[in-house]
Design an enzyme around this catalytic site. Structure first.
Site, short mmCIF file in Angstrom:
data_model
loop_
_atom_site.label_atom_id
_atom_site.label_comp_id
_atom_site.label_asym_id
_atom_site.label_seq_id
_atom_site.Cartn_x
_atom_site.Cartn_y
_atom_site.Cartn_z
NE ARG A 1 -21.07 -41.87 22.97
CZ ARG A 1 -20.53 -42.09 21.74
NH1 ARG A 1 -20.97 -41.44 20.69
NH2 ARG A 1 -19.56 -42.98 21.62
CE1 TYR B 1 -32.23 -24.71 38.73
CE2 TYR B 1 -30.49 -25.20 37.16
CZ TYR B 1 -31.15 -25.48 38.33
OH TYR B 1 -30.73 -26.53 39.12
CG ASP C 1 -36.17 -23.76 32.09
OD1 ASP C 1 -37.05 -24.61 32.34
OD2 ASP C 1 -35.08 -23.71 32.69
CE LYS D 1 -35.11 -29.70 39.19
NZ LYS D 1 -34.77 -28.47 38.51
C1 LIG Z 1 -33.69 -27.90 37.88
C2 LIG Z 1 -33.84 -26.93 36.79
C3 LIG Z 1 -32.99 -26.94 35.68
C4 LIG Z 1 -31.82 -27.89 35.57
O1 LIG Z 1 -32.21 -29.21 35.49
P1 LIG Z 1 -31.33 -30.45 36.07
O2 LIG Z 1 -32.17 -31.62 35.72
O3 LIG Z 1 -31.14 -30.20 37.53
O4 LIG Z 1 -30.02 -30.40 35.33
C5 LIG Z 1 -33.23 -26.01 34.68
N1 LIG Z 1 -34.22 -25.11 34.77
C6 LIG Z 1 -35.06 -25.07 35.82
C7 LIG Z 1 -36.14 -24.04 35.86
C8 LIG Z 1 -34.90 -25.97 36.87
O5 LIG Z 1 -35.71 -25.91 37.93
#
Ligand SMILES: *Cc1c(COP(=O)(O)O)cnc(C)c1O
Length: 371
Positions: A46, A98, A170, A195
């Protein structure tokens, strides 16, 4: 060393065995020697482990940061920052943050005693006004989701610094291959590695990269360790594998997206195209300054409203009808349907994640779907 080279060499040959690809260490617990000193760096999974550490040092180098932490998802990475705040703190979110973060703010932050202000970050005057009241964190996201709004990172970061607020960017849509917020003065970047970093629609993960390895880093590492949002070794290994082709993929995603965006602009059934690579996009000049290419994400509005948008999505043959983004295959979605109740996406909006197919095949598919 240049980005492409760092990415390809993100995992060096394993010094213990000579294996050219890195091993996956699935162990949950790690031994101590006869003096009870730990043999490795961690005692329990962890806290992280050898596979996490490999990925974290690669990501820190790619983002130009001092240290990275990997999480089970992009959301858990973002939420770990909120968990490090004090009750009574205030954060500033972009109006098109998001969807998950907007929902987290609505459903959890008030309960934790954290207040939220929502600002159109494309207008730095609004951010300056919001910063007249004390704020702990300014969250930025550019290009944004799903309207691909562009925020002037250097400008927004300078305003936040002057007001004594931390900046979190982000960077999921751009990735460090195209945009490096830490070089522009940001304190932390966030990636949903689900992504582009993973890149193949088969791994969930998130990562925070810190400009400094300071007390804030320690607090967030502690939150991950105790609250348990750490990535799994296997997902860390898959992300590490994805990262090695990231530079090449982002180049192709961007070239394909520009070709698709140009074709959509000419299409009689399309009312507007949101892609920062188009000179007509209001954020084009800023994007050209702070990004090395414009990425693979775009959205467009159909003439004929919601029904026309839904019909185009349902008629797609090559584009896969699914949410998410950043993978080798192109995806198409009616964003308001994916977000569900409370969505702020315009009803006539279709979002595309442009993959690595030949652009002519993608353009032909959209053309037949829109007819
Ligand atoms: C998908 C996404 C997230 C969240 O990520 P997860 O891996 O789905 O928890 C945050 N910010 C953006 C811009 C995203 O496209």
């Amino acid at each position: 060393m240049k980005f492409e080279t760092i990415a390809v060499h993100a995992a060096e040959a394993d010094p213990a065995t000579g294996a050219v690809a890195p091993p996956i260490h699935l162990a949950t617990t790690f031994t101590r020697d006869t003096d009870l000193a730990l043999v490795g760096e961690t005692q329990y999974a962890r806290e992280g482990g050898p596979t996490h550490s490999l990925l974290e040092s690669a990501l820190a180098r790619l983002e130009g940061g001092a240290a990275s932490l990997v999480f089970a998802s992009g959301m858990s990475a973002g939420v770990s920052i909120l968990q490090s705040l004090e009750s009574g703190n205030r954060i500033i979110l972009p109006d098109d943050a998001y969807y998950g973060f907007r929902t987290a703010a609505r459903d959890f932050l008030a309960k934790w005693g954290i207040s939220t202000s929502i600002v159109d970050m494309a207008d730095l005057g609004s951010l300056a006004r919001a910063l007249e009241q004390p704020a702990r964190v300014v969250c930025l996201e550019t290009p944004s989701n799903p309207l691909l709004k562009v925020v002037d990172l250097a400008g927004a970061i300078a305003l936040a610094k002057k007001a004594g607020a931390l900046t979190l960017v982000d960077n999921t849509f751009a990735t460090p291959a195209l945009q490096r917020p830490l070089d522009l003065g940001a304190d932390i970047t966030l990636q949903s590695s689900t992504k582009y970093l993973g890149g193949h629609s088969d791994v969930m993960g998130g990562v925070l990269t810190f400009a400094r390895r300071d007390a804030l880093f320690e607090r967030i590492e502690h939150a991950r360790h105790i609250l348990g949002a750490v990535a799994s070794p296997f997902s860390s290994w898959l992300v590490l594998r994805g990262v090695r082709t990231l530079a090449l993929r982002m180049e192709r995603h961007s070239a394909n997206a520009l070709a698709v965006a140009r074709a959509l602009c000419q299409h009689p059934k399309v009312a507007a195209v949101h892609y920062p690579g188009l000179p007509s996009h209001p954020g084009h000049a800023v994007a050209a300054r702070q990004m090395s290419a414009f990425g693979g994400m775009m959205s467009f509005r159909t003439r004929g409203g919601r029904e026309a948008a839904i019909s185009a999505v349902s008629r797609a043959r090559l584009f896969v009808r699914a949410t998410s983004l950043g993978c080798v295959e192109s995806l198409i979605e009616h964003r308001a349907t994916s977000e569900g109740a409370g969505s702020t996406a315009p009803p006539e909006l279709v979002r595309l994640s442009i993959g690595l197919e030949h652009p002519e095949d993608l353009i032909a598919d959209l053309d037949q779907a829109l007819r």
